[in-house]
Design a protein around this motif. Sequence first.
Motif, short mmCIF file in Angstrom:
data_model
loop_
_atom_site.label_atom_id
_atom_site.label_comp_id
_atom_site.label_asym_id
_atom_site.label_seq_id
_atom_site.Cartn_x
_atom_site.Cartn_y
_atom_site.Cartn_z
N ASN A 341 0.82 -1.22 0.00
CA ASN A 341 0.00 0.00 0.00
C ASN A 341 0.85 1.27 0.00
OD1 ASN A 341 0.83 0.05 2.67
ND2 ASN A 341 -1.21 0.39 3.52
N GLU A 347 -6.33 -2.20 -2.52
CA GLU A 347 -6.82 -3.46 -1.94
C GLU A 347 -7.91 -4.09 -2.79
OE1 GLU A 347 -7.73 -5.24 2.50
OE2 GLU A 347 -7.94 -3.08 2.15
N LYS A 380 -2.21 -10.16 0.23
CA LYS A 380 -2.84 -9.58 1.42
C LYS A 380 -1.84 -9.39 2.54
CE LYS A 380 -7.64 -11.03 0.65
NZ LYS A 380 -8.76 -11.90 1.13
N PHE A 383 0.30 -6.49 1.82
CA PHE A 383 -0.40 -5.23 1.54
C PHE A 383 -0.16 -4.18 2.61
CE2 PHE A 383 -4.16 -2.44 1.59
CZ PHE A 383 -4.03 -1.89 0.33
#
Length: 384
Positions: A341, A347, A380, A383
């Motif tokens: 991120n 996302e 994930k 992230f």
Amino acid sequence: MANRMILNETSYIGAGAIENIVAEAKVRGYKKALAVTDRDLIKFNVATKVTDLLKANNLAFEIFDEVKANPTINVVLAGIEKFKAAGADYLLAIGGGSSIDTAKAIGIIVKNPEFSDVRSLEGVADTKNKCVDIIAVPTTAGTAAEVTINYVITDEEKKRKFVCVDPHDIPVIAVVDSEMMSSMPKGLTAATGMDALTHAIEGYITKGAWELTDALHLKAIEIIGRSLRSAVNNEPKGREDMALGQYVAGMGFSNVGLGIVHGMAHPLGAFYDTPHGIANAVLLPYVMEYNAEATGYKYREIARAMGVQGVDSMSQDEYRKAAIDAVKKLSEDVGIPKVLNEIGVKEEDLQALSESAFADACTPGNPRDTSVEEILAIYKKAFK
């Protein structure tokens, strides 16, 4: 089954190596070059180090400077038209992987016009003819495109990058001159250097790895591990070592393939135009954690090559963690972001990214068989 090794016909490696371009062009009887580069390299007088040599020795050339990071189908098509209009008979690729990849695609299609739809080159294309002769002069220490049989093109319309693998595309001559890399800013030096480390580590653990490529990859990990920090600080010895380290990694992975770090990095370039080295660097530790169980003793040797002491007295879990920690520490020391991120990944795109990564040409080489769901779990975790 025999293992195959394909390398450049000729390589010059070391400070001042570009001086050899003149003699090579003359002895090979080349008439006119199309210099494939980007506008910034012209603007900052990097590519001109080479073109000035050509001018001084009355070697004809024209410049195609429309290359950009993550080169696209349209850039390749424009380069083909420029090559034909210029009446060129060889390509002089000056730049990072983007310039060299663009030159490879141009050279392949010029000699294999039945592949004029650039998308038809995806995967292992059954081209019949060797591409236009390429002299490749890298200006970054990372991609090793000058010694590989791979290139990557971006399909902007479909928001995806596709990998092309073709023994006919390898440059005839690689000129690896660390002085051509001295103007790289710190961020680019770090990103391309971590790209090279990713090549070495993925090449070492990929399913296709064997003794000769293992030796190349471990040596590359050692060189990169000891020299990237000093290269980022623009120390000449660090620059020269990184130029060599990334080339050695390329000698290996070009012949055995990569894995899901690259499979997952390619969609980031297609979706967000993320620099390839940054994408690889952020993902590498997370994928190493995922792959650890499928690597046997190899993380012990990665840790050793990265300079970790006492690996022979460590348990398997300890040396695997030590290898991953050494990669994390190097990445942190050269200023690479830690999570996705921070580099603009959204996302809501993770599912689509996972599907694209699973379909990527690099993914089957991963030492651990994977799935869309498992790739999504890695994204994930990386992230935030």
